[in-house]
Scaffold this active site. Structure first.
Site, PDB file in Angstrom:
ATOM      1  N   HIS A 155       0.843  -1.210   0.000  1.00 23.51           N
ATOM      2  CA  HIS A 155       0.000   0.000   0.000  1.00 23.51           C
ATOM      3  C   HIS A 155       0.874   1.255   0.000  1.00 23.51           C
ATOM      4  O   HIS A 155       0.685   2.155  -0.820  1.00 23.51           O
ATOM      5  CB  HIS A 155      -0.934   0.020   1.213  1.00 23.51           C
ATOM      6  CG  HIS A 155      -1.555   1.365   1.401  1.00 23.51           C
ATOM      7  ND1 HIS A 155      -2.662   1.781   0.707  1.00 23.51           N
ATOM      8  CD2 HIS A 155      -1.177   2.423   2.157  1.00 23.51           C
ATOM      9  CE1 HIS A 155      -2.952   3.033   1.030  1.00 23.51           C
ATOM     10  NE2 HIS A 155      -2.070   3.451   1.909  1.00 23.51           N
ATOM     11  N   HIS A 161       1.395   4.982  -2.857  1.00 24.02           N
ATOM     12  CA  HIS A 161       1.705   6.394  -2.616  1.00 24.02           C
ATOM     13  C   HIS A 161       2.867   6.945  -3.434  1.00 24.02           C
ATOM     14  O   HIS A 161       2.876   8.118  -3.782  1.00 24.02           O
ATOM     15  CB  HIS A 161       2.049   6.610  -1.134  1.00 24.02           C
ATOM     16  CG  HIS A 161       0.855   6.620  -0.234  1.00 24.02           C
ATOM     17  ND1 HIS A 161       0.023   7.711  -0.105  1.00 24.02           N
ATOM     18  CD2 HIS A 161       0.343   5.677   0.591  1.00 24.02           C
ATOM     19  CE1 HIS A 161      -0.940   7.441   0.756  1.00 24.02           C
ATOM     20  NE2 HIS A 161      -0.776   6.210   1.205  1.00 24.02           N
ATOM     21  N   GLU A 214      -5.570   9.524  -0.120  1.00 19.16           N
ATOM     22  CA  GLU A 214      -5.962   8.112  -0.024  1.00 19.16           C
ATOM     23  C   GLU A 214      -7.078   7.720  -0.997  1.00 19.16           C
ATOM     24  O   GLU A 214      -7.032   6.662  -1.608  1.00 19.16           O
ATOM     25  CB  GLU A 214      -6.400   7.756   1.403  1.00 19.16           C
ATOM     26  CG  GLU A 214      -5.297   7.830   2.449  1.00 19.16           C
ATOM     27  CD  GLU A 214      -4.227   6.747   2.293  1.00 19.16           C
ATOM     28  OE1 GLU A 214      -4.352   5.880   1.408  1.00 19.16           O
ATOM     29  OE2 GLU A 214      -3.250   6.795   3.060  1.00 19.16           O
ATOM     30  N   SER A 232      -4.211   0.722  -4.492  1.00 17.44           N
ATOM     31  CA  SER A 232      -3.621  -0.487  -3.913  1.00 17.44           C
ATOM     32  C   SER A 232      -4.688  -1.533  -3.580  1.00 17.44           C
ATOM     33  O   SER A 232      -4.374  -2.554  -2.990  1.00 17.44           O
ATOM     34  CB  SER A 232      -2.789  -0.135  -2.669  1.00 17.44           C
ATOM     35  OG  SER A 232      -3.599   0.489  -1.687  1.00 17.44           O
TER      36      SER A 232
END
Ligand SMILES: [Fe+2]
Length: 296
Positions: free
Chosen positions: A134, A139, A180, A202
Site C-alpha cells: 500500500h 503512494h 488516499e 492499492s
C-alpha cells in the site's frame, strides 16, 4: 496516516528492530522471504493490469519513472535513487503507523514513511493497516509528480503548524479524500472519473467500486467541504471527491491554513454520505449497501 497502532509497533519492537526517535528504521531487507516477494509480485501484477485505463496518467508515468521491480519487494534505496533527484522526496522505512505529529514532521521534510513489512498471502484483498505494498505502490508513484509532491509537502507543513487539536480531524479528512481516496475528472471514463488515491490504487475491490459502482456519491472537490466531511475506514467510501486536475491541488497549497482551520473547527461536520445543495454533483449514489452508522 493515523494514530499509532501500539500493538503492531510493539510487535516490531519486540522483533528487535532498532527504531530511531523519529520512528524510522533501516529497511530490514534480510527479513523478506520468498513468501513476501511472491505477495509483492502477485499484487503488483494484479494492480498494474487492473489499473490500465482506470488510474490517472500521472500515476502510470510515476510507476514507469520509478521502475519498481515487478517480482520482488523493492529496496528503498533504489526507489530513492529515482525519487529524490526528481522532487526532493525520499521514502523512509517505519515499523507501521506512526503518531500523527511524527508523520507530519516527515511530510514537512519531504520524507514519506513506508511500512517495511508485507501482508500475508491470505490478506491480498483487504488489510486494515497499511503495509509495504500500500505505502510503496499506492503512494510513491505520485511523489515523483512535481505538483503532487508539492501538495504533499504543503500538507505536511500546514499540519505541523496546526497545533490545535481541533484541526486534526479536518486535516485527516483532507488527506483521506485526496491522498488516499481521491478521484480525478476524465470525461471518457466510466462515471467521468479516473483514480489517483493510494487507498484505491492499492485495492482491487475499491479500484472497481470507486470508478464503476452506482452506489457512491462522486462530488466535485471543494476544500472546505472536504475538511468538513466524515469518512469510512471499514467499508468502501460513501462519497468520493473529484479534482478537475492536479493544478486544483496546487491551488490548495496556496491556502493560508491557520485561519481556515480555526474557522472550520467551530463548524459541524457532514455525514459521509451527505449531498448538499451547493455540491457539484458528478454522480449521486444509489446508496446500495451503505451502512447507517460508523462514520469517522
Ligand atoms: Fe496510505
Amino acid at each position: 496516516m493515523s494514530t499509532a497502532n501500539t500493538a503492531k509497533l510493539k510487535e516490531q519492537f519486540d522483533a528487535g528492530l532498532e527504531t530511531r526517535a523519529d520512528f524510522t528504521i533501516d529497511q530490514p531487507t534480510e527479513r523478506y522471504g520468498a513468501v513476501d516477494h511472491a505477495v509483492w509480485q502477485q499484487l503488483y501484477a494484479r494492480q498494474t493490469a487492473l489499473l490500465k485505463g482506470r488510474v490517472c496518467d500521472e500515476f502510470l508515468a510515476g510507476v514507469d519513472c520509478i521502475g519498481m521491480p515487478p517480482d520482488r519487494v523493492p529496496f528503498f534505496d533504489e526507489i530513492n535513487a529515482k525519487l529524490t533527484p526528481a522532487t526532493g522526496w525520499q521514502i523512509v522505512a517505519v515499523p507501521g503507523l506512526v503518531p500523527d505529529q511524527v508523520f507530519f514532521e516527515h511530510l514537512a521534510n519531504r520524507r514519506f514513511p513506508v511500512t517495511w513489512w508485507m501482508r500475508r498471502p491470505d490478506q491480498l484483498d483487504y488489510l486494515q493497516e497499511p503495509d509495504c505494498f500500500h505505502d510503496l505502490f499506492g503512494h510513491v508513484p505520485l511523489l515523483i509528480n512535481p505538483v503532487f509532491a508539492n501538495y504533499m509537502h504543503a500538507y505536511g507543513r500546514a499540519a505541523l503548524a496546526a497545533n490545535d487539536a481541533g484541526a486534526l480531524p479536518l486535516l485527516a479528512r483532507l488527506y483521506w479524500y485526496t491522498v488516499e481516496f481521491g478521484l480525478i475528472r476524465d470525461a471518457a471514463s466510466p462515471n467521468g472519473v479516473k483514480i489517483y488515491g493510494a487507498g484505491i490504487v492499492s485495492s482491487k475491490g475499491e479500484t472497481l467500486y470507486s470508478q464503476q459502482s452506482a452506489a457512491p456519491n462522486r462530488l466535485g472537490f471543494d476544500l472546505e467541504r472536504v475538511m468538513r466531511t466524515r469518512y469510512r475506514i471499514d467499508t468502501f467510501q460513501k462519497t468520493y471527491f473529484v479534482i478537475d486536475d492536479f493544478t486544483q491541488l496546487f491551488g490548495v497549497t496556496q491556502t493560508d491554513f491557520a485561519p481556515l482551520l480555526a474557522k472550520l473547527a467551530a463548524e459541524p461536520a457532514f455525514a459521509a454520505g451527505d449531498v448538499l445543495k451547493r455540491d457539484r454533483v458528478i454522480t449521486r449514489g444509489t446508496q446500495e449497501g451503505w451502512q447507517t452508522d460508523g462514520d469517522i
